[in-house]
Write a protein that holds these residues in place. Sequence first.
Motif, PDB file in Angstrom:
ATOM      1  N   LYS A 129     -69.444 -41.868   5.770  1.00  0.00           N
ATOM      2  CA  LYS A 129     -68.612 -42.604   4.812  1.00  0.00           C
ATOM      3  C   LYS A 129     -67.784 -41.635   3.954  1.00  0.00           C
ATOM      4  O   LYS A 129     -66.619 -41.906   3.644  1.00  0.00           O
ATOM      5  CB  LYS A 129     -69.500 -43.474   3.933  1.00  0.00           C
ATOM      6  N   GLN A 130     -68.373 -40.512   3.586  1.00  0.00           N
ATOM      7  CA  GLN A 130     -67.625 -39.520   2.810  1.00  0.00           C
ATOM      8  C   GLN A 130     -66.490 -38.916   3.640  1.00  0.00           C
ATOM      9  O   GLN A 130     -65.387 -38.681   3.129  1.00  0.00           O
ATOM     10  CB  GLN A 130     -68.578 -38.425   2.336  1.00  0.00           C
ATOM     11  N   LEU A 131     -66.762 -38.684   4.931  1.00  0.00           N
ATOM     12  CA  LEU A 131     -65.717 -38.149   5.811  1.00  0.00           C
ATOM     13  C   LEU A 131     -64.599 -39.164   5.986  1.00  0.00           C
ATOM     14  O   LEU A 131     -63.409 -38.805   6.012  1.00  0.00           O
ATOM     15  CB  LEU A 131     -66.320 -37.785   7.167  1.00  0.00           C
ATOM     16  N   SER A 132     -64.975 -40.447   6.071  1.00  0.00           N
ATOM     17  CA  SER A 132     -63.961 -41.499   6.170  1.00  0.00           C
ATOM     18  C   SER A 132     -63.068 -41.518   4.936  1.00  0.00           C
ATOM     19  O   SER A 132     -61.833 -41.611   5.039  1.00  0.00           O
ATOM     20  CB  SER A 132     -64.648 -42.857   6.345  1.00  0.00           C
ATOM     21  N   GLU A 133     -63.675 -41.391   3.774  1.00  0.00           N
ATOM     22  CA  GLU A 133     -62.914 -41.369   2.530  1.00  0.00           C
ATOM     23  C   GLU A 133     -62.014 -40.140   2.454  1.00  0.00           C
ATOM     24  O   GLU A 133     -60.860 -40.210   1.976  1.00  0.00           O
ATOM     25  CB  GLU A 133     -63.871 -41.411   1.342  1.00  0.00           C
ATOM     26  N   SER A 134     -62.493 -39.020   2.964  1.00  0.00           N
ATOM     27  CA  SER A 134     -61.686 -37.789   2.938  1.00  0.00           C
ATOM     28  C   SER A 134     -60.449 -37.921   3.823  1.00  0.00           C
ATOM     29  O   SER A 134     -59.336 -37.490   3.444  1.00  0.00           O
ATOM     30  CB  SER A 134     -62.540 -36.607   3.405  1.00  0.00           C
ATOM     31  N   PHE A 135     -60.612 -38.523   4.996  1.00  0.00           N
ATOM     32  CA  PHE A 135     -59.451 -38.739   5.868  1.00  0.00           C
ATOM     33  C   PHE A 135     -58.462 -39.717   5.233  1.00  0.00           C
ATOM     34  O   PHE A 135     -57.236 -39.563   5.364  1.00  0.00           O
ATOM     35  CB  PHE A 135     -59.901 -39.271   7.235  1.00  0.00           C
ATOM     36  N   TYR A 136     -58.971 -40.701   4.544  1.00  0.00           N
ATOM     37  CA  TYR A 136     -58.083 -41.659   3.877  1.00  0.00           C
ATOM     38  C   TYR A 136     -57.280 -40.971   2.778  1.00  0.00           C
ATOM     39  O   TYR A 136     -56.065 -41.205   2.650  1.00  0.00           O
ATOM     40  CB  TYR A 136     -58.894 -42.815   3.298  1.00  0.00           C
ATOM     41  N   GLN A 137     -57.947 -40.144   1.989  1.00  0.00           N
ATOM     42  CA  GLN A 137     -57.234 -39.430   0.930  1.00  0.00           C
ATOM     43  C   GLN A 137     -56.183 -38.484   1.510  1.00  0.00           C
ATOM     44  O   GLN A 137     -55.092 -38.312   0.934  1.00  0.00           O
ATOM     45  CB  GLN A 137     -58.234 -38.642   0.077  1.00  0.00           C
ATOM     46  N   LEU A 138     -56.496 -37.880   2.660  1.00  0.00           N
ATOM     47  CA  LEU A 138     -55.519 -36.986   3.298  1.00  0.00           C
ATOM     48  C   LEU A 138     -54.319 -37.769   3.811  1.00  0.00           C
ATOM     49  O   LEU A 138     -53.173 -37.290   3.755  1.00  0.00           O
ATOM     50  CB  LEU A 138     -56.188 -36.238   4.452  1.00  0.00           C
ATOM     51  N   CYS A 149     -54.759 -39.938  10.640  1.00  0.00           N
ATOM     52  CA  CYS A 149     -55.797 -39.872   9.593  1.00  0.00           C
ATOM     53  C   CYS A 149     -56.354 -41.260   9.290  1.00  0.00           C
ATOM     54  O   CYS A 149     -57.562 -41.437   9.095  1.00  0.00           O
ATOM     55  CB  CYS A 149     -55.230 -39.242   8.328  1.00  0.00           C
ATOM     56  N   THR A 150     -55.448 -42.262   9.267  1.00  0.00           N
ATOM     57  CA  THR A 150     -55.905 -43.625   8.979  1.00  0.00           C
ATOM     58  C   THR A 150     -56.823 -44.136  10.085  1.00  0.00           C
ATOM     59  O   THR A 150     -57.868 -44.744   9.818  1.00  0.00           O
ATOM     60  CB  THR A 150     -54.703 -44.563   8.817  1.00  0.00           C
ATOM     61  N   THR A 151     -56.457 -43.885  11.336  1.00  0.00           N
ATOM     62  CA  THR A 151     -57.286 -44.327  12.469  1.00  0.00           C
ATOM     63  C   THR A 151     -58.656 -43.644  12.429  1.00  0.00           C
ATOM     64  O   THR A 151     -59.699 -44.294  12.622  1.00  0.00           O
ATOM     65  CB  THR A 151     -56.582 -44.009  13.799  1.00  0.00           C
ATOM     66  N   THR A 152     -58.643 -42.345  12.181  1.00  0.00           N
ATOM     67  CA  THR A 152     -59.911 -41.610  12.121  1.00  0.00           C
ATOM     68  C   THR A 152     -60.762 -42.097  10.970  1.00  0.00           C
ATOM     69  O   THR A 152     -61.991 -42.238  11.090  1.00  0.00           O
ATOM     70  CB  THR A 152     -59.646 -40.101  11.975  1.00  0.00           C
ATOM     71  N   SER A 153     -60.120 -42.382   9.827  1.00  0.00           N
ATOM     72  CA  SER A 153     -60.860 -42.867   8.660  1.00  0.00           C
ATOM     73  C   SER A 153     -61.515 -44.211   8.951  1.00  0.00           C
ATOM     74  O   SER A 153     -62.687 -44.430   8.618  1.00  0.00           O
ATOM     75  CB  SER A 153     -59.907 -42.996   7.465  1.00  0.00           C
ATOM     76  N   GLU A 154     -60.782 -45.120   9.595  1.00  0.00           N
ATOM     77  CA  GLU A 154     -61.338 -46.431   9.918  1.00  0.00           C
ATOM     78  C   GLU A 154     -62.475 -46.320  10.932  1.00  0.00           C
ATOM     79  O   GLU A 154     -63.482 -47.038  10.845  1.00  0.00           O
ATOM     80  CB  GLU A 154     -60.232 -47.341  10.450  1.00  0.00           C
ATOM     81  N   THR A 155     -62.297 -45.406  11.896  1.00  0.00           N
ATOM     82  CA  THR A 155     -63.357 -45.211  12.899  1.00  0.00           C
ATOM     83  C   THR A 155     -64.633 -44.691  12.242  1.00  0.00           C
ATOM     84  O   THR A 155     -65.736 -45.188  12.511  1.00  0.00           O
ATOM     85  CB  THR A 155     -62.889 -44.227  13.987  1.00  0.00           C
ATOM     86  N   MET A 156     -64.480 -43.694  11.375  1.00  0.00           N
ATOM     87  CA  MET A 156     -65.644 -43.126  10.703  1.00  0.00           C
ATOM     88  C   MET A 156     -66.284 -44.134   9.755  1.00  0.00           C
ATOM     89  O   MET A 156     -67.513 -44.165   9.609  1.00  0.00           O
ATOM     90  CB  MET A 156     -65.247 -41.871   9.925  1.00  0.00           C
ATOM     91  N   ARG A 157     -65.472 -44.963   9.137  1.00  0.00           N
ATOM     92  CA  ARG A 157     -66.032 -45.987   8.259  1.00  0.00           C
ATOM     93  C   ARG A 157     -66.874 -46.984   9.063  1.00  0.00           C
ATOM     94  O   ARG A 157     -67.958 -47.382   8.647  1.00  0.00           O
ATOM     95  CB  ARG A 157     -64.926 -46.719   7.512  1.00  0.00           C
TER      96      ARG A 157
END
Length: 305
Positions: A129-138, A149-157
């Motif tokens: 979840k923290q990694l997902s948030e980090s990709f979203y902020q990036l 970054c958005t796709t990776t963030s959603e996948t990690m979430r």
Amino acid sequence: MMSDSFPTSASTPPPFGIVDPPAGQIRNSDSADVMSRIPGLPKVAEAVSNIDTAQVAAKVDKFKKWTIGTFKNSKQQLLEQMGKIEKTQDPEFEAQCEQLKDIHRRYGQIVVASKNFSNILAQMAEAEKQLSESFYQLSLKEEALKAQCTTTSETMRGVGEQASSLDTCLRFFISSMETVYNQTITDTLHTIYSTESARIEYDVDRNEISSAQESPNSKTLPAGATEKCQEKREKYENLKKDVRIKMRLLEENRISVVASQLEKLQTALAAYYSGNAKLLEKSVRDLNSIQIPQPSFIPNSNNFM
């Protein structure tokens, strides 16, 4: 020539402010005098008169019997281990008890390993979840990489949420296994330990009677020794019946409940590692509908004692 003069003891003031008692009163350091001079503290005679001697004597007698009984039981166990005395044996019953003790230990291992896995899974879910948030902020700062970054963030979430769901299933499974380990099986084990203690007490009396009958030089047994030994034998046999009933009911309930729990956990694990989020959520709902086994299956074990 001047002679040295020393003050007499009468003129020497008492050290540290200690005042001598008035004339005619003799200082008494006895505890009775101390108690009488302290306000609110009863005198020795009054304190002694308030003691219930019958109650004290009963407690002393009870402690004496407990001490003698403990010594005899310890001696019996030591002689049994050394092979110098005969003990009452029931090989089939004892084998069943040892098997249940071994099963209990193995359930304890399952509980410990499951908790370790749950802790690791919870940490991994939080990291995802923290990694997902980090990709979203990036993605907010990198316009050129926003889509990736958005796709990776959603996948990690999604992965983190699935890990949390699996952890929920696992924690429910742990709760059920803890009930089986700490309460359900332990309830029967307590009765087994009581049976073992009853067997030792019975063998102590039985061996004392046997020794008195075989050796004419032995001391005379107290009145009612045979009847007391028979009562302990009946208590031992009744506890054995209680254990057999509990073990039979325990096995039926334990197998049914644990089998159901394992099937649901297997479904949750398969859904998690295959990425099937819907099946994983269904597993969470199914686990919540399973009844956790009750601590005991005997309404009142005293009925068998």
